[in-house]
Design an enzyme around this catalytic site. Sequence first.
Site, PDB file in Angstrom:
ATOM      1  N   CYS A 158     -79.486  35.878  65.537  1.00  0.00           N
ATOM      2  CA  CYS A 158     -80.203  34.609  65.299  1.00  0.00           C
ATOM      3  C   CYS A 158     -81.184  34.623  64.123  1.00  0.00           C
ATOM      4  CB  CYS A 158     -80.938  34.124  66.554  1.00  0.00           C
ATOM      5  SG  CYS A 158     -79.863  33.820  67.957  1.00  0.00           S
ATOM      6  N   ASP A 159     -81.370  35.746  63.438  1.00  0.00           N
ATOM      7  CA  ASP A 159     -82.310  35.753  62.316  1.00  0.00           C
ATOM      8  C   ASP A 159     -81.900  36.810  61.286  1.00  0.00           C
ATOM      9  OD1 ASP A 159     -84.482  34.837  60.878  1.00  0.00           O
ATOM     10  OD2 ASP A 159     -85.948  36.079  61.923  1.00  0.00           O
ATOM     11  N   ILE A 160     -80.669  36.697  60.801  1.00  0.00           N
ATOM     12  CA  ILE A 160     -80.175  37.648  59.805  1.00  0.00           C
ATOM     13  C   ILE A 160     -80.769  37.303  58.441  1.00  0.00           C
ATOM     14  CG2 ILE A 160     -78.133  38.525  58.613  1.00  0.00           C
ATOM     15  CD1 ILE A 160     -78.405  39.456  61.494  1.00  0.00           C
TER      16      ILE A 160
ATOM     17  N   ASN B 262     -84.768  41.907  57.807  1.00  0.00           N
ATOM     18  CA  ASN B 262     -84.337  42.486  59.075  1.00  0.00           C
ATOM     19  C   ASN B 262     -83.179  43.472  58.920  1.00  0.00           C
ATOM     20  OD1 ASN B 262     -86.271  41.077  60.474  1.00  0.00           O
ATOM     21  ND2 ASN B 262     -84.922  39.383  61.017  1.00  0.00           N
TER      22      ASN B 262
ATOM     23  N   THR C  57     -85.197  31.698  60.001  1.00  0.00           N
ATOM     24  CA  THR C  57     -85.940  31.668  58.742  1.00  0.00           C
ATOM     25  C   THR C  57     -85.294  30.700  57.767  1.00  0.00           C
ATOM     26  OG1 THR C  57     -86.541  33.990  59.088  1.00  0.00           O
ATOM     27  CG2 THR C  57     -86.795  33.103  56.858  1.00  0.00           C
TER      28      THR C  57
END
Length: 222
Positions: free
Chosen positions: A47-49, A53, A87
């Site tokens: 959900c936040d690649i 990260n 993001t």
Amino acid sequence: MPNGSLDGHLFKNKSVLDWNTRYQITLGVARGLCYLHQSCHECIRHCDIKPENILLDASFVPKVADFGMAAFVGRDFSRLLTTFRGTAGYLAPEWLSGVAITPKIDVYGFGMVLMEILSGKRNSPETFTSSSDDVEYFPVEAISKLHQADVGSLVDPQLHGDFDMEQVERVCKVACWCIQDNEADRPTMGEVVLVLQGLQEIDMPPMPRLAAMTAQSDETSL
């Protein structure tokens, strides 16, 4: 992870990654996401690649990190997660429309990261300023250059032309398919791994409508 996160090498001049290292990072992240989506007992959506990260060990082998937003839940229940946001610059259209999320949101984020690995600069239209009138939203530029058979001009100039053209074209095609508006048009991460390994061919992608609209909107605001 002694080499920190990927963003430090792409955007903060920590060190310039050569093309081979960049390609191995793309393949490593693709394999990691494929494992999360297809090999775990329950499918995990990160959900936040984003580059922040993706951590790099001493040999620049990537590790997908920060699972704070990860979703283990099924498709129907995942509608509840649309109150959360990833993001800006890496968000798939379905995040913004409020429909159920699937592993294809990670595919979209991965595609945007591929664009940044290719160019060595941020994709986000928020990085544009009034002094950069000649700057085009990179995902739109990338697919335009791909159709013009001019992908070499997209590569980070810090590499001084030292890259594998076949791999560059492969990465660009994968990235453009990954950021398609309709999640059904995006490949699975398993398919992405096969393409990056050169074991499967991929067609020329169409221009994502949302990307084109984003670029047009930014040009209007300048």
